[in-house]
Each structure stands twice: as structure tokens, then as C-alpha cells.
Scaffold this active site. Structure first.
Site, PDB file in Angstrom:
ATOM      1  N   SER A  38       0.807  -1.217   0.000  1.00 13.23           N
ATOM      2  CA  SER A  38       0.000   0.000   0.000  1.00 13.23           C
ATOM      3  C   SER A  38       0.841   1.268   0.000  1.00 13.23           C
ATOM      4  O   SER A  38       0.346   2.340  -0.329  1.00 13.23           O
ATOM      5  CB  SER A  38      -0.921   0.022   1.225  1.00 13.23           C
ATOM      6  OG  SER A  38      -0.166   0.013   2.420  1.00 13.23           O
ATOM      7  N   ASP A 314      -3.165   8.415   8.235  1.00 11.51           N
ATOM      8  CA  ASP A 314      -4.326   7.664   8.718  1.00 11.51           C
ATOM      9  C   ASP A 314      -3.994   6.664   9.820  1.00 11.51           C
ATOM     10  O   ASP A 314      -4.798   5.798  10.128  1.00 11.51           O
ATOM     11  CB  ASP A 314      -4.988   6.921   7.558  1.00 11.51           C
ATOM     12  CG  ASP A 314      -4.032   5.962   6.859  1.00 11.51           C
ATOM     13  OD1 ASP A 314      -2.889   5.793   7.340  1.00 11.51           O
ATOM     14  OD2 ASP A 314      -4.416   5.370   5.834  1.00 11.51           O
ATOM     15  N   HIS A 317      -0.174   5.147   7.190  1.00 13.92           N
ATOM     16  CA  HIS A 317       0.533   5.660   6.022  1.00 13.92           C
ATOM     17  C   HIS A 317       0.930   7.123   6.211  1.00 13.92           C
ATOM     18  O   HIS A 317       0.311   7.847   6.983  1.00 13.92           O
ATOM     19  CB  HIS A 317      -0.348   5.522   4.770  1.00 13.92           C
ATOM     20  CG  HIS A 317      -0.864   4.133   4.559  1.00 13.92           C
ATOM     21  ND1 HIS A 317      -2.104   3.729   5.026  1.00 13.92           N
ATOM     22  CD2 HIS A 317      -0.318   3.055   3.960  1.00 13.92           C
ATOM     23  CE1 HIS A 317      -2.294   2.452   4.698  1.00 13.92           C
ATOM     24  NE2 HIS A 317      -1.225   2.030   4.066  1.00 13.92           N
TER      25      HIS A 317
END
Length: 359
Positions: A38, A314, A317
């Protein structure tokens, strides 16, 4: 740990290969080939999930609010490291992890799977074997960051470190095997990142922190988790040194993500992060603004007014502002070995900027 929290962690394991045709960094490379999780996903998971009617919080605002067209799918408020160069895959296959009691409920987009997808897609990208070898040789190949999710699952599930540490050689060998495979296919320049200082991440600080834990007095980060990341990085560097010995004509670049990011935590004011270093910009409250029941993207979460003053977006990240600093520290600074900006393939015909393709 709640199912919502666990699910949010494994979202990092959902990303596939990205091939970008672009004038990359110093103009030397005709394309970037990126494998990863991610931290490198520019929207592939969102496209894949649409085929299965899946929906995750980072498909919705405020994700991507600072990106060019405010599109979501990136796990940040804006650009990632790979965006400055032009969601989480594991390194180990799911069957290997399951044999060790580590379950990934969502995907098997492991590094080996990504490499297989890349090989299958090559004929559509470059045609015959000879042309593909030239294509790969003239590309900048970014190998991750990958491997962090292999550790995320057991760490956040509360497994003791002496049970997790044996994973490290397996993860490293998987990364090295992929690197060797790409070299056999003609790769000439590979950037292989280490792990970030995960002890500084709000989700880890929330889930793993306690009065019994040791914290770094200069950063406030969890010492044992950062020491674990350093152990991974040391083993990785040793293996990369061995590859350089065998392939002296191939550029094997170690990207020191750990120290490139750690500069921010040590000197936040220097980089303009005045509103939060260990606290997430978008979240549902708590000491570090990370709450597994009110994750960023949910109606119950709130977002800060100035994301560019925060390091973390968040709870898992980085913000675009932090990614920019890390990128500069890496590719315009001292945290690659050898120095990235001194390297260039012998011959690379440049192509115009185009769209990334999900493979």
C-alpha cells in the site's frame, strides 16, 4: 484486536505491479517498474476491488484530497514516493504464512505472485524476448517497500517477538530471489528499500504501546519495533552486498527508508511538521488519533485542517508532505547506497508520460 483493526492492517497487502512510462527522476529511465504494497499502490487495489464489489475506507474522501484530481485509491492524502519518482502485499506467499499460523484473509498478492503477473504481462508491454530484455534493462525497478506486512499481522495480533524474528530470513530470501529473477530477465538498475521505523507509526503506538514498553527518548517511538526493523534492514543489506559481488555490472541500490524517515521524527520542525509527528491527521481520536472503530474514510472519523503539518495520514501511512521529504532524503540526498543520482543506464530512449497500468 478488533476485526475492523485487523482488516485495516491487511488492506496493506493489496497492491500489484505498476509499470509507468515516464521521464523518471534524472531523465535516465524510460519506465519505472514497481513491486510493493500500500505504500506504493497508486490505485490498483481500487480497480481490482471493483471487480469483486469490495469497498474500503481509502476508496473514499478524504483520501486523495491533495492529489491532482482528488482521486482516491492511494493510501495518503496525495502523492506517494513513486509519484515523486515520475495496498499491503506480503513478501511471503500466503501458504507459507498460514503454515506459521499467520492468516491473510483478503489476498495473496505476494511478491512472487506479483512477479508472475509481471512475467505474464510482458508480451503485451514489449513484445518479444529480446525487446523485453531491453525494456527491463532500461527501466528503474523499485522493489517495494515490501516485507513489512509479513510482520504486521503477527505483531498487531500480539505475537511475541521471538516468534516473529524467524520470519525475517524467509522474507529477505524471498525479496532476494525476486531480485535475482529480475536480473536474469535483464534488469540493470534495482532500488531495494528497507523497512520504515515502524515503532513510530500511530497504529503500532496505539495497539502495542504500554507502560511496560521502552520508548526512544528522542522520538517517542517504540524501541523494540524499531530495533526489529533495523534487524530486517541489516540482513537485507548483507544479502544485497552478496548480489553485488556476483553481478558487479548491475546497479543494486539500497534505499534506506528507515533513516530517511527517521530524520523527520528526530527533527520535525526542520521539515515543517509542527502539528503532529506521532499523531495521525485523519482518524477517530485517542492519543495518536488512531481508532480502529473510527478509521479514516469512515463517517465517524475526522480529518485535520493542515495535512502538510502532519507526518502520518491515517495511522498507517504517511502524508504527501512526509513522502516528499522521504523522497528527497533518498533520491536527492544521502540515504541510498550507492548514491542514486549518480547512476544512469548506458542507453535509454525516453518515452512520454503515460498512464500506469494495473497488471
Amino acid at each position: 484486536m478488533s476485526f475492523a483493526c485487523f482488516l485495516w492492517v491487511i488492506l496493506q497487502s493489496l497492491v500489484v505491479v505498476v509499470v509507468v512510462y515516464a521521464t523518471a527522476e534524472n531523465g535516465c529511465y524510460k519506465s519505472i517498474i514497481s513491486f510493493g504494497d500500500s505504500l506504493a499502490d497508486t490505485g490498483n487495489l481500487k480497480q481490482l476491488s471493483s471487480l469483486h464489489n469490495l469497498d474500503f475506507p481509502f476508496f473514499r474522501p478524504p483520501y486523495g484530497e491533495n492529489f491532482l484530481d482528488q482521486s482516491t485509491g492511494r493510501c495518503s492524502d496525495g502523492r506517494l514516493i513513486i509519484d515523486f519518482l515520475v495496498a499491503g502485499a506480503t513478501a511471503l506467499n500466503s501458504s507459507v504464512l498460514e503454515a506459521m499460523g499467520i492468516v491473510n484473509l483478503v489476498t495473496n498478492s505476494s511478491l512472487g505472485v506479483q512477479l508472475d503477473w509481471f512475467k505474464e504481462s510482458l508480451p503485451y508491454i514489449c513484445g518479444n524476448v529480446s525487446d523485453c530484455r531491453k525494456f527491463i534493462g532500461g527501466s528503474l525497478i523499485l522493489m517495494g517497500e515490501i516485507g513489512g506486512n509479513d510482520y504486521n499481522f503477527p505483531i498487531l495480533a500480539g505475537s511475541p517477538m521471538d516468534e516473529i524474528k524467524p520470519l525475517v530470513p524467509l522474507v529477505i530470501d524471498t525479496i532476494i530471489s525476486a531480485v535475482n529473477g529480475l536480473i536474469e530477465m535483464g534488469a540493470q538498475t534495482l532500488v531495494v528499500p528497507g523497512n520504515f521505523p515502524v515503532g513510530c507509526v500511530p497504529s503500532y503506538l496505539t495497539v502495542c504501546g504500554s507502560e511496560k514498553e521502552e520508548y526512544d527518548p528522542t522520538t517517542g517511538c517504540l524501541s523494540r519495533l524499531n530495533e526489529f526493523a533495523e534487524y530486517h534492514n541489516e540482513l537485507l543489506q548483507n544479502k544485497l552486498y552478496q548480489i553485488r559481488e556476483v553481478h558487479p555490472n548491475v546497479n543494486i541500490i539500497y534505499a534506506d527508508y528507515y533513516n530517511a524517515a527517521l530524520q523527520i521524527y528526530r527533527f520535525p520542525d526542520k521539515y515543517g511538521f509542527t502539528n503532529g509527528v506521532l499523531k495521525a491527521c485523519c482518524g477517530g481520536g485517542g492519543t495518536f488519533n488512531y481508532n480502529s472503530s473510527a478509521e479514516c474514510g469512515m463517517a465517524s472519523a475526522s480529518v485535520c485542517d493542515q495535512p502538510d503539518k502532519y507526518v502520518n495520514w491515517d495511522g498507517l501511512h504517511f502524508t504527501e508532505a512526509a513522502y516528499r521529504v522521504i523522497h528527497n532524503n533518498l533520491f536527492q540526498g544521502p540515504f541510498t547506497n550507492p548514491q542514486f543520482n549518480s547512476l544512469c543506464p548506458a542507453s535509454t530512449a525516453q518515452l512520454g508520460v503515460g498512464l500506469s497500468s494495473s497488471l
